[in-house]
Motif scaffolding. Structure first.
Motif, PDB file in Angstrom:
ATOM      1  N   PRO A 332      61.893  67.772 -35.099  1.00 37.61           N
ATOM      2  CA  PRO A 332      63.369  67.186 -34.896  1.00 37.61           C
ATOM      3  C   PRO A 332      63.543  65.579 -34.318  1.00 37.61           C
ATOM      4  CG  PRO A 332      63.086  69.502 -33.988  1.00 37.61           C
ATOM      5  CD  PRO A 332      61.712  69.031 -34.168  1.00 37.61           C
ATOM      6  N   VAL A 333      62.444  65.460 -33.409  1.00 34.53           N
ATOM      7  CA  VAL A 333      62.790  64.002 -32.851  1.00 34.53           C
ATOM      8  C   VAL A 333      62.308  63.010 -33.920  1.00 34.53           C
ATOM      9  CG1 VAL A 333      62.149  62.152 -31.287  1.00 34.53           C
ATOM     10  CG2 VAL A 333      62.465  64.595 -30.303  1.00 34.53           C
ATOM     11  N   SER A 334      61.284  63.294 -34.730  1.00 31.84           N
ATOM     12  CA  SER A 334      60.985  62.483 -35.944  1.00 31.84           C
ATOM     13  C   SER A 334      61.792  62.436 -36.906  1.00 31.84           C
ATOM     14  CB  SER A 334      59.486  63.294 -36.421  1.00 31.84           C
ATOM     15  OG  SER A 334      58.784  63.669 -35.446  1.00 31.84           O
ATOM     16  N   SER A 335      62.468  63.416 -37.179  1.00 28.57           N
ATOM     17  CA  SER A 335      63.353  63.405 -38.497  1.00 28.57           C
ATOM     18  C   SER A 335      64.734  62.610 -38.155  1.00 28.57           C
ATOM     19  CB  SER A 335      63.850  64.838 -38.775  1.00 28.57           C
ATOM     20  OG  SER A 335      64.751  65.316 -37.784  1.00 28.57           O
ATOM     21  N   LEU A 336      65.208  62.771 -37.084  1.00 30.18           N
ATOM     22  CA  LEU A 336      66.324  62.103 -36.240  1.00 30.18           C
ATOM     23  C   LEU A 336      65.998  60.590 -36.470  1.00 30.18           C
ATOM     24  CD1 LEU A 336      69.583  62.051 -35.944  1.00 30.18           C
ATOM     25  CD2 LEU A 336      68.803  62.304 -33.582  1.00 30.18           C
ATOM     26  N   LEU A 337      64.901  60.251 -35.764  1.00 33.06           N
ATOM     27  CA  LEU A 337      64.631  59.064 -35.630  1.00 33.06           C
ATOM     28  C   LEU A 337      64.180  58.130 -36.959  1.00 33.06           C
ATOM     29  CD1 LEU A 337      62.916  58.679 -31.995  1.00 33.06           C
ATOM     30  CD2 LEU A 337      65.188  58.611 -32.528  1.00 33.06           C
ATOM     31  N   SER A 338      63.520  58.812 -37.711  1.00 32.48           N
ATOM     32  CA  SER A 338      63.223  58.324 -39.095  1.00 32.48           C
ATOM     33  C   SER A 338      64.650  57.895 -39.779  1.00 32.48           C
ATOM     34  CB  SER A 338      62.478  59.519 -39.966  1.00 32.48           C
ATOM     35  OG  SER A 338      61.169  59.789 -39.445  1.00 32.48           O
ATOM     36  N   LEU A 339      65.647  58.840 -39.743  1.00 30.62           N
ATOM     37  CA  LEU A 339      66.982  58.494 -40.322  1.00 30.62           C
ATOM     38  C   LEU A 339      67.380  57.318 -39.453  1.00 30.62           C
ATOM     39  CD1 LEU A 339      69.490  61.252 -41.047  1.00 30.62           C
ATOM     40  CD2 LEU A 339      70.178  58.916 -39.916  1.00 30.62           C
ATOM     41  N   GLU A 340      67.392  56.953 -38.102  1.00 26.41           N
ATOM     42  CA  GLU A 340      67.951  56.028 -37.405  1.00 26.41           C
ATOM     43  C   GLU A 340      67.377  54.826 -37.712  1.00 26.41           C
ATOM     44  OE1 GLU A 340      70.115  56.524 -35.003  1.00 26.41           O
ATOM     45  OE2 GLU A 340      70.295  54.753 -34.379  1.00 26.41           O
ATOM     46  N   LEU A 341      65.931  54.732 -38.007  1.00 30.57           N
ATOM     47  CA  LEU A 341      65.390  53.581 -38.316  1.00 30.57           C
ATOM     48  C   LEU A 341      65.197  53.073 -39.719  1.00 30.57           C
ATOM     49  CD1 LEU A 341      63.887  54.211 -35.383  1.00 30.57           C
ATOM     50  CD2 LEU A 341      62.356  52.331 -36.230  1.00 30.57           C
ATOM     51  N   PHE A 342      65.166  54.030 -40.603  1.00 29.97           N
ATOM     52  CA  PHE A 342      65.138  53.593 -42.048  1.00 29.97           C
ATOM     53  C   PHE A 342      66.435  53.994 -42.845  1.00 29.97           C
ATOM     54  CE2 PHE A 342      60.504  55.230 -40.888  1.00 29.97           C
ATOM     55  CZ  PHE A 342      60.181  54.019 -40.715  1.00 29.97           C
ATOM     56  N   LEU A 343      67.168  54.789 -42.585  1.00 30.13           N
ATOM     57  CA  LEU A 343      68.411  55.028 -43.531  1.00 30.13           C
ATOM     58  C   LEU A 343      69.541  54.565 -42.849  1.00 30.13           C
ATOM     59  CD1 LEU A 343      69.505  56.160 -46.014  1.00 30.13           C
ATOM     60  CD2 LEU A 343      69.600  58.434 -45.087  1.00 30.13           C
ATOM     61  N   ALA A 344      69.697  54.621 -41.432  1.00 26.19           N
ATOM     62  CA  ALA A 344      70.948  54.139 -40.839  1.00 26.19           C
ATOM     63  C   ALA A 344      71.246  52.599 -41.075  1.00 26.19           C
ATOM     64  CB  ALA A 344      70.837  54.556 -39.358  1.00 26.19           C
ATOM     65  N   PRO A 393      56.549  61.806 -24.782  1.00 27.62           N
ATOM     66  CA  PRO A 393      56.333  61.270 -26.050  1.00 27.62           C
ATOM     67  C   PRO A 393      56.440  62.216 -27.212  1.00 27.62           C
ATOM     68  CG  PRO A 393      53.990  61.206 -25.178  1.00 27.62           C
ATOM     69  CD  PRO A 393      55.055  61.797 -24.051  1.00 27.62           C
ATOM     70  N   GLY A 394      56.237  63.504 -26.893  1.00 21.88           N
ATOM     71  CA  GLY A 394      56.302  64.538 -27.784  1.00 21.88           C
ATOM     72  C   GLY A 394      57.387  64.725 -28.941  1.00 21.88           C
ATOM     73  N   SER A 395      57.269  64.586 -30.151  1.00 28.18           N
ATOM     74  CA  SER A 395      58.430  64.774 -31.133  1.00 28.18           C
ATOM     75  C   SER A 395      59.088  66.044 -31.432  1.00 28.18           C
ATOM     76  CB  SER A 395      57.812  64.087 -32.617  1.00 28.18           C
ATOM     77  OG  SER A 395      56.843  65.103 -32.997  1.00 28.18           O
ATOM     78  N   HIS A 396      58.538  66.993 -30.568  1.00 29.84           N
ATOM     79  CA  HIS A 396      59.535  68.388 -30.544  1.00 29.84           C
ATOM     80  C   HIS A 396      60.374  68.305 -29.325  1.00 29.84           C
ATOM     81  CE1 HIS A 396      56.029  68.632 -27.756  1.00 29.84           C
ATOM     82  NE2 HIS A 396      56.713  69.530 -27.065  1.00 29.84           N
ATOM     83  N   LEU A 397      60.398  67.513 -28.579  1.00 26.76           N
ATOM     84  CA  LEU A 397      61.270  67.401 -27.369  1.00 26.76           C
ATOM     85  C   LEU A 397      62.465  67.078 -27.539  1.00 26.76           C
ATOM     86  CD1 LEU A 397      58.464  65.747 -24.853  1.00 26.76           C
ATOM     87  CD2 LEU A 397      59.175  68.000 -25.211  1.00 26.76           C
ATOM     88  N   ILE A 398      63.501  68.094 -28.224  1.00 25.49           N
ATOM     89  CA  ILE A 398      64.896  67.818 -28.502  1.00 25.49           C
ATOM     90  C   ILE A 398      65.741  67.819 -27.370  1.00 25.49           C
ATOM     91  CG2 ILE A 398      65.372  69.956 -29.495  1.00 25.49           C
ATOM     92  CD1 ILE A 398      67.127  68.379 -31.565  1.00 25.49           C
ATOM     93  N   GLY A 399      65.404  68.498 -26.352  1.00 26.62           N
ATOM     94  CA  GLY A 399      66.202  68.306 -25.066  1.00 26.62           C
ATOM     95  C   GLY A 399      66.180  67.091 -24.549  1.00 26.62           C
ATOM     96  N   ASP A 400      64.946  66.341 -24.344  1.00 27.62           N
ATOM     97  CA  ASP A 400      64.819  64.904 -23.911  1.00 27.62           C
ATOM     98  C   ASP A 400      65.676  64.112 -24.963  1.00 27.62           C
ATOM     99  OD1 ASP A 400      63.520  65.863 -21.638  1.00 27.62           O
ATOM    100  OD2 ASP A 400      61.505  65.293 -22.738  1.00 27.62           O
ATOM    101  N   LEU A 401      65.629  64.277 -26.183  1.00 28.33           N
ATOM    102  CA  LEU A 401      66.155  63.533 -26.969  1.00 28.33           C
ATOM    103  C   LEU A 401      67.856  63.588 -26.812  1.00 28.33           C
ATOM    104  CD1 LEU A 401      65.933  62.060 -29.712  1.00 28.33           C
ATOM    105  CD2 LEU A 401      66.532  63.896 -30.928  1.00 28.33           C
ATOM    106  N   ALA A 402      68.392  64.777 -26.679  1.00 21.71           N
ATOM    107  CA  ALA A 402      69.748  65.062 -26.288  1.00 21.71           C
ATOM    108  C   ALA A 402      70.169  64.427 -24.931  1.00 21.71           C
ATOM    109  CB  ALA A 402      70.102  66.190 -26.281  1.00 21.71           C
ATOM    110  N   ALA A 403      69.206  64.257 -24.095  1.00 19.74           N
ATOM    111  CA  ALA A 403      69.665  63.672 -22.828  1.00 19.74           C
ATOM    112  C   ALA A 403      69.309  62.255 -22.588  1.00 19.74           C
ATOM    113  CB  ALA A 403      68.413  64.241 -21.571  1.00 19.74           C
ATOM    114  N   ALA A 404      68.610  61.598 -23.758  1.00 20.65           N
ATOM    115  CA  ALA A 404      68.335  59.995 -23.730  1.00 20.65           C
ATOM    116  C   ALA A 404      69.680  59.180 -24.099  1.00 20.65           C
ATOM    117  CB  ALA A 404      67.486  60.034 -24.882  1.00 20.65           C
ATOM    118  N   ASP A 405      69.685  58.210 -23.299  1.00 21.32           N
ATOM    119  CA  ASP A 405      70.745  57.154 -23.641  1.00 21.32           C
ATOM    120  C   ASP A 405      69.972  55.722 -24.303  1.00 21.32           C
ATOM    121  OD1 ASP A 405      71.480  57.063 -20.070  1.00 21.32           O
ATOM    122  OD2 ASP A 405      69.807  56.120 -21.114  1.00 21.32           O
ATOM    123  N   VAL A 406      68.930  55.606 -24.227  1.00 21.35           N
ATOM    124  CA  VAL A 406      68.349  54.606 -25.158  1.00 21.35           C
ATOM    125  C   VAL A 406      66.984  55.241 -25.680  1.00 21.35           C
ATOM    126  CG1 VAL A 406      69.324  52.623 -23.550  1.00 21.35           C
ATOM    127  CG2 VAL A 406      67.111  53.989 -22.758  1.00 21.35           C
TER     128      VAL A 406
END
Ligand SMILES: Nc1nc2c(c(=O)[nH]1)N[C@H]1C(S)=C(S)[C@@H](COP(=O)(O)OP(=O)(O)OC[C@H]3O[C@@H](n4cnc5c(N)ncnc54)[C@H](O)[C@@H]3O)O[C@H]1N2
Ligand code: MOO
Length: 430
Positions: A332-344, A393-406
Motif C-alpha cells: 500500500p505505501v509503495s502504491s500511493l507513493l508511486s502515484l504521488e511521485l510519478f503520476l500526481a 521504513p516498511g512499505s506495508h505500514l499503512i497505519g504510519d502512512l495515515a498518521a504521517a504529516d510529511v
C-alpha cells in the motif's frame, strides 16, 4: 555509492512517465465540454476558454454600510459643538431602484442599495447622534401615501466617496475574469457568477481505469477474513488519490490469473484514457500484471527508490485505442507513493494546480539509516519543536502512512544521518 546496474533513478523513471503521458495530456488539454457553474461537478475543473465580464462588479455605485447617503458638502462644518441635523428623504434598500437625493437632506440607505442620485457619500448609522434608524419610509412603499419624517444629526464631516462602492471598481466590462487553464475554486466560481456567467467550457476529466490485483484481496465489509486474505486497501486509496487529482475513476479487480486479468481489462467498455494497476509486478512466481502485460511490450523493472522499487509502464489496447498503463507495486505505501511521485505531478498540471510540492527543510529528531543505493521516502511527523520523527521504513505500514504529516526524502548516497541533520520534507495528508 552508486545505484545497481540496470536500475533506473527516480528522475529517469519520472521522465519516462512524463514522456508516456505527454501526448494524452496535450490531447485532453485541447478538448472541452460545458459545465454549469452551480453544479457540484464544476469545482476543480479547468477552464478551456477564458471568462470575460459582460457586466461590471460592482454593477452600480452602492452603499458599503447601513447609514445615510448625503452630499459631503452639507456636512463640511459638522462637529460635536456644531451638530448638523438634516431631514430624512426616502429610504433605499438593496434591490430597490435608485432614489433621488435632495441636497440638505439625508437619505437612509442600506448596504448594497444604489447610492441615491445626487448623494456622494455615506455616513454609517452608528456614526450619527442616534445609532439606530428612526421609522423610515422605503421608496418602494411610497404608494402607501406615507412620506418620510424625522431627521439625522451628524457630528463630523464626511469625505466625498466615503463608504461608496463604485461601479466596476473590481471588474470592468471586457475584463478577463478568469484565464483559460484556470482551475475553478470556490472564489473563481464566485467571480464568474458575479459577472453573470452560469456556464463554462472546461477540459474533460481524465478517465482512469484502476485495476487492483491479487488472490488475497477481499473487497467490501466482512467481519472475518478467510485465511491468508487481506482487505483491499489500495483500490479505495488510489481511487481517492486519483479523484482528488481531478480524475474520474472506474475500478476492476482480478486475482492472480493473467488471462482473467486481460479479460477483465478488455471487458471494460467506453472510453478511458489511462490504466493504473496495483500489485503483481515484482519477482514472484505469480506476478499477474507482469505476466499479462510484459508479452504485450510493457516495460517492467526496478527504480532506485524505496518504497516503490518495482515499476511498470507502457501502452496497451483499450476499447477506444491504445492507452498508457502505469503499473504500481502492491504494497500500500509503495502504491500511493508511486502515484504521488510519478503520476500526481502530471495530473496536477492537467488540473491547473501547482506541480511543486510544499517543501520544508527540517532537522531530524533522531538518527536514521537509509539504503545508500536508493532514494528512500520515509513517513514522518513534525514535532512541536520543529524537528521531524520518522516511522519505520516498511512499505506495508499503512497505519504510519495515515498518521504521517510529511514525506521525508533521503537521497541516494545517504547511509546514515545524525539527529539534527536537515532533511527535505514534503507536506502530506493535508
Ligand atoms: N524477490 C523479491 N521480492 C520482492 C521484491 C524484490 O525486489 N525481489 N520487491 C519487493 C518490493 S520492494 C515490493 S514493493 C513488492 C511489490 O510486489 P508486487 O507489486 O508484485 O505486489 P504484490 O506481490 O501483489 O503485493 C505486495 C504486497 O502488497 C499487498 N497488497 C497487494 N495489493 C494490495 C491491496 N490492493 N490492498 C492491500 N494490500 C495489497 C500484498 O498482499 C503483498 O503483501 O515486492 C517485494 N518482493
Ligand atoms: O520498493 Mo517496495 O515498494 O519497498 O516495498
Amino acid at each position: 555509492m552508486t545505484i545497481a546496474p540496470g536500475v533506473r533513478t527516480l528522475e529517469q523513471h519520472r521522465d519516462e512517465v512524463t514522456a508516456l503521458l505527454t501526448p494524452l495530456i496535450e490531447s485532453l488539454s485541447g478538448r472541452f465540454e460545458g459545465v454549469n457553474l452551480a453544479d457540484p461537478d464544476a469545482l476543480g475543473r479547468v477552464l478551456a476558454t477564458a471568462i470575460t465580464a459582460h457586466s461590471p462588479v460592482p454593477a452600480f455605485d452602492n452603499s458599503q454600510m447601513d447609514g445615510y447617503a448625503v452630499c459631503a458638502a452639507d456636512l463640511l462644518r459638522a462637529s460635536n459643538e456644531n451638530p448638523v441635523t438634516l431631514p430624512l428623504g426616502l429610504t433605499a434598500a438593496a434591490g430597490d431602484a435608485p432614489v433621488v437625493h435632495a441636497s440638505r437632506t439625508a437619505s437612509p440607505v442600506m448596504t448594497g442599495a444604489a447610492i441615491p442620485v445626487g448623494a456622494d457619500a455615506v455616513v454609517p448609522v452608528e456614526a450619527t447622534m442616534s445609532p439606530e434608524f428612526p421609522e423610515l419610509v422605503r421608496a418602494v412603499e411610497q404608494t402607501s401615501g406615507r412620506t418620510p419624517a424625522g431627521s439625522a444629526t451628524f457630528l463630523e464631516p464626511v469625505t466625498h466617496g466615503a463608504f461608496v462602492r463604485f461601479a466596476a471598481e473590481d471588474i470592468a466590462v471586457g475584463d478577463t475574469v478568469l484565464d483559460a487553464g484556470t482551475r475553478l475554486t470556490p472564489a473563481r466560481i464566485g467571480a464568474a457568477a458575479a459577472v453573470g456567467v452560469t456556464r463554462a467550457q472546461v477540459r474533460p476529466r481524465i478517465q482512469v481505469l484502476l485495476c487492483a490485483t491479487g488472490d488475497e484481496l477481499t473487497h467490501g465489509a466482512q467481519t472475518t477474513l478467510s485465511q491468508g486474505h487481506i482487505y483491499d486497501a489500495n483500490t479505495p486509496m488510489l481511487a481517492a488519490a486519483l479523484r482528488e487529482l481531478g480524475a474520474e475513476v472506474r475500478v476492476v479487480r482480478t486475482g492472480d490469473n493473467p488471462d482473467e486479468f486481460l479479460r477483465a481489462l478488455h471487458g471494460v467498455t467506453g472510453e478511458y484514457h489511462l490504466v493504473v494497476t496495483s500489485g503483481g509486478i515484482s519477482k514472484g512466481a505469480y506476478e499477474v500484471v507482469r505476466a499479462a502485460l510484459a508479452p504485450l511490450g510493457v516495460w517492467f523493472g526496478s527504480v532506485a527508490m524505496q518504497p516503490g522499487g518495482p515499476q511498470g509502464l507502457g501502452e496497451i489496447d483499450s476499447s477506444s485505442g491504445r492507452v498508457p498503463v502505469l503499473c504500481f507495486p502492491g504494497n500500500p505505501v509503495s502504491s500511493l507513493l508511486s502515484l504521488e511521485l510519478f503520476l500526481a505531478p502530471t495530473l496536477k498540471g492537467l488540473a491547473g494546480r501547482s506541480t511543486t510540492p510544499d517543501i520544508a527543510h527540517l532537522p531530524l529528531a533522531h538518527d536514521v539509516d537509509s539504503p545508500p543505493a536508493k532514494h528512500q521516502i520515509r513517513r514522518g511527523s513534525v514535532n512541536s519543536d520543529g524537528t521531524v520523527s520518522l516511522s519505520g521504513p516498511g512499505s506495508h505500514l499503512i497505519g504510519d502512512l495515515a498518521a504521517a504529516d510529511v514525506l521525508v526524502h533521503l537521497p541516494v548516497g545517504l547511509a546514515h544521518a545524525e539527529a539534527g541533520t536537515t532533511v527535505e520534507t514534503w507536506r502530506f495528508n493535508d
